[in-house]
Design a protein around this motif. Structure first.
Motif, PDB file in Angstrom:
ATOM      1  N   ALA A  28      71.449 -16.892 -39.506  1.00 27.95           N
ATOM      2  CA  ALA A  28      70.196 -17.416 -40.041  1.00 27.95           C
ATOM      3  C   ALA A  28      69.021 -16.560 -39.556  1.00 27.95           C
ATOM      4  CB  ALA A  28      70.016 -18.863 -39.613  1.00 27.95           C
ATOM      5  N   GLY A  29      67.879 -16.753 -40.181  1.00 27.52           N
ATOM      6  CA  GLY A  29      66.700 -15.976 -39.827  1.00 27.52           C
ATOM      7  C   GLY A  29      66.626 -14.724 -40.679  1.00 27.52           C
ATOM      8  N   ASN A  30      65.606 -14.646 -41.525  1.00 27.63           N
ATOM      9  CA  ASN A  30      65.512 -13.512 -42.445  1.00 27.63           C
ATOM     10  C   ASN A  30      65.028 -12.240 -41.771  1.00 27.63           C
ATOM     11  OD1 ASN A  30      64.917 -16.201 -43.945  1.00 27.63           O
ATOM     12  ND2 ASN A  30      65.693 -14.836 -45.528  1.00 27.63           N
ATOM     13  N   GLY A  31      64.494 -12.364 -40.556  1.00 21.99           N
ATOM     14  CA  GLY A  31      63.990 -11.192 -39.866  1.00 21.99           C
ATOM     15  C   GLY A  31      64.981 -10.531 -38.943  1.00 21.99           C
ATOM     16  N   ILE A  32      66.227 -11.013 -38.907  1.00 20.86           N
ATOM     17  CA  ILE A  32      67.241 -10.413 -38.047  1.00 20.86           C
ATOM     18  C   ILE A  32      68.075  -9.427 -38.867  1.00 20.86           C
ATOM     19  CG2 ILE A  32      68.886 -12.306 -38.425  1.00 20.86           C
ATOM     20  CD1 ILE A  32      69.819 -11.917 -35.523  1.00 20.86           C
ATOM     21  N   ARG A  33      68.343  -8.287 -38.306  1.00 21.89           N
ATOM     22  CA  ARG A  33      69.110  -7.232 -38.996  1.00 21.89           C
ATOM     23  C   ARG A  33      70.579  -7.645 -39.046  1.00 21.89           C
ATOM     24  NH1 ARG A  33      69.430  -0.890 -37.019  1.00 21.89           N
ATOM     25  NH2 ARG A  33      70.594  -0.087 -38.838  1.00 21.89           N
ATOM     26  N   ALA A  34      71.062  -7.980 -40.235  1.00 19.05           N
ATOM     27  CA  ALA A  34      72.369  -8.645 -40.273  1.00 19.05           C
ATOM     28  C   ALA A  34      73.285  -8.222 -41.413  1.00 19.05           C
ATOM     29  CB  ALA A  34      72.173 -10.160 -40.348  1.00 19.05           C
ATOM     30  N   VAL A  35      72.756  -7.728 -42.535  1.00 16.73           N
ATOM     31  CA  VAL A  35      73.648  -7.535 -43.686  1.00 16.73           C
ATOM     32  C   VAL A  35      74.717  -6.479 -43.431  1.00 16.73           C
ATOM     33  CG1 VAL A  35      71.947  -8.363 -45.354  1.00 16.73           C
ATOM     34  CG2 VAL A  35      72.118  -5.899 -44.888  1.00 16.73           C
ATOM     35  N   GLY A  36      74.470  -5.569 -42.484  1.00 18.49           N
ATOM     36  CA  GLY A  36      75.471  -4.553 -42.174  1.00 18.49           C
ATOM     37  C   GLY A  36      76.695  -5.087 -41.459  1.00 18.49           C
ATOM     38  N   THR A  37      76.631  -6.346 -41.017  1.00 18.14           N
ATOM     39  CA  THR A  37      77.780  -6.934 -40.314  1.00 18.14           C
ATOM     40  C   THR A  37      78.777  -7.577 -41.278  1.00 18.14           C
ATOM     41  OG1 THR A  37      76.823  -9.169 -40.063  1.00 18.14           O
ATOM     42  CG2 THR A  37      76.229  -7.531 -38.403  1.00 18.14           C
ATOM     43  N   ILE A  38      78.360  -7.859 -42.500  1.00 16.78           N
ATOM     44  CA  ILE A  38      79.100  -8.794 -43.357  1.00 16.78           C
ATOM     45  C   ILE A  38      80.513  -8.306 -43.686  1.00 16.78           C
ATOM     46  CG2 ILE A  38      79.143  -9.963 -45.583  1.00 16.78           C
ATOM     47  CD1 ILE A  38      76.029  -9.768 -45.542  1.00 16.78           C
ATOM     48  N   LYS A  39      80.606  -7.201 -44.355  1.00 19.75           N
ATOM     49  CA  LYS A  39      81.916  -6.746 -44.846  1.00 19.75           C
ATOM     50  C   LYS A  39      82.888  -6.435 -43.705  1.00 19.75           C
ATOM     51  CE  LYS A  39      84.069  -3.563 -48.138  1.00 19.75           C
ATOM     52  NZ  LYS A  39      83.811  -2.488 -49.150  1.00 19.75           N
TER      53      LYS A  39
END
Length: 269
Positions: free
Chosen positions: A208-219
């Motif tokens: 959660a939190g739109n300001g945290i760098r996160a999309v690179g973790t998904i796949k």
């Protein structure tokens, strides 16, 4: 006359998504544009957020009052109205913690309040989109990883929020990383999820939190851990594309998780 096609200039976008973000935060727009298929563009509007300062500096733990102030009238309403005046196809709120503070009823009242200024455009936000994502994936046991700038009390409010909708929150808490947007990487966030969350075996984890760098973790994490990995900006892009009648574009996203292979259940879009 040259037959060479002109360079792409962005004007031919088939779908335009608007997002409202805190005034000093570039993270949501950066991640949303990374997620977006080639024919999708992202357009931002800003609301002052008292816990952030020029350059994106932020308090180590964000105070409670600015979280509620962010969604108060008339400021948010004006930002949404100005954004909705553009030729867009869907609107999003790139902010998570206010929904935690408002709870389910307050969040519903917020969307009702904004309806008159959206120009009829569909609108979503992190928690609303996350619920649609959980339901589309059949996820009932969830974990919620919050940014380090959320305190324990705010994290508990988030767990309570999802509990109101019947989800079993098997783990929640601020991640144990430096409370600085620039200090968070896919590597250290992945390590936190791997060592702290994975043992709870959720059906899905939400960063959660739109300001945290996160999309690179998904796949990578989905392939490694075997459960769904959702993030704040991923879920609003997915939900916004479906709200914009661009399901075919959502299905074309292949590098950001299993979520893009499913569609919202009836009524969720």
């Amino acid at each position: 006359m040259s037959s060479t096609p002109p360079p792409v200039d962005g004007w031919d976008a088939s779908t335009r998504i608007g997002v409202v973000v805190p005034h000093a935060d570039v993270g949501p727009e950066a991640e949303l544009q990374a997620l977006a298929p080639e024919s999708v563009t992202v357009h931002g509007s800003r609301v002052h957020f008292a816990a952030m300062r020029a350059g994106g500096e932020m308090d180590e733990k964000i105070p409670y009052d600015p979280i509620l102030s962010f969604v108060q009238a008339p400021y948010l309403d004006q930002a949404v109205e100005l954004l909705a005046a553009s030729p867009l196809h869907a609107l999003t709120l790139g902010f998570t913690s206010s929904s935690y503070a408002l709870k389910a009823q307050g969040e519903q009242e917020l969307y009702e309040r904004l309806r008159p200024v959206t120009r009829g455009l569909p609108i979503t936000g992190t928690t609303k989109a996350a619920r649609a994502a959980f339901d589309a994936l059949g996820a009932r046991r969830i974990a919620v990883v919050n940014p380090p700038w959320f305190d324990d009390a705010l994290s508990t409010k988030g767990a309570d929020y999802f509990g109101e909708f019947g989800y079993q929150v098997v783990h929640h808490g601020p991640c144990g990383l430096p409370s600085n947007q620039q200090a968070i990487t896919p590597e250290n966030l992945s390590a936190w999820i791997r060592t702290t969350v994975a043992a709870h075996r959720p059906d899905a984890v939400l960063v959660a939190g739109n300001g945290i760098r996160a999309v690179g973790t998904i796949k990578p994490l989905e392939e490694e851990l075997g459960f769904h990995v959702l993030t704040a900006n991923q879920v609003i892009m997915w939900h916004a594309l479906h709200l914009a009648d661009a399901a075919h574009l959502a299905a074309a996203v292949t590098d950001y998780g299993h979520l893009f292979t499913v569609t919202p259940k009836d009524g969720a879009a």
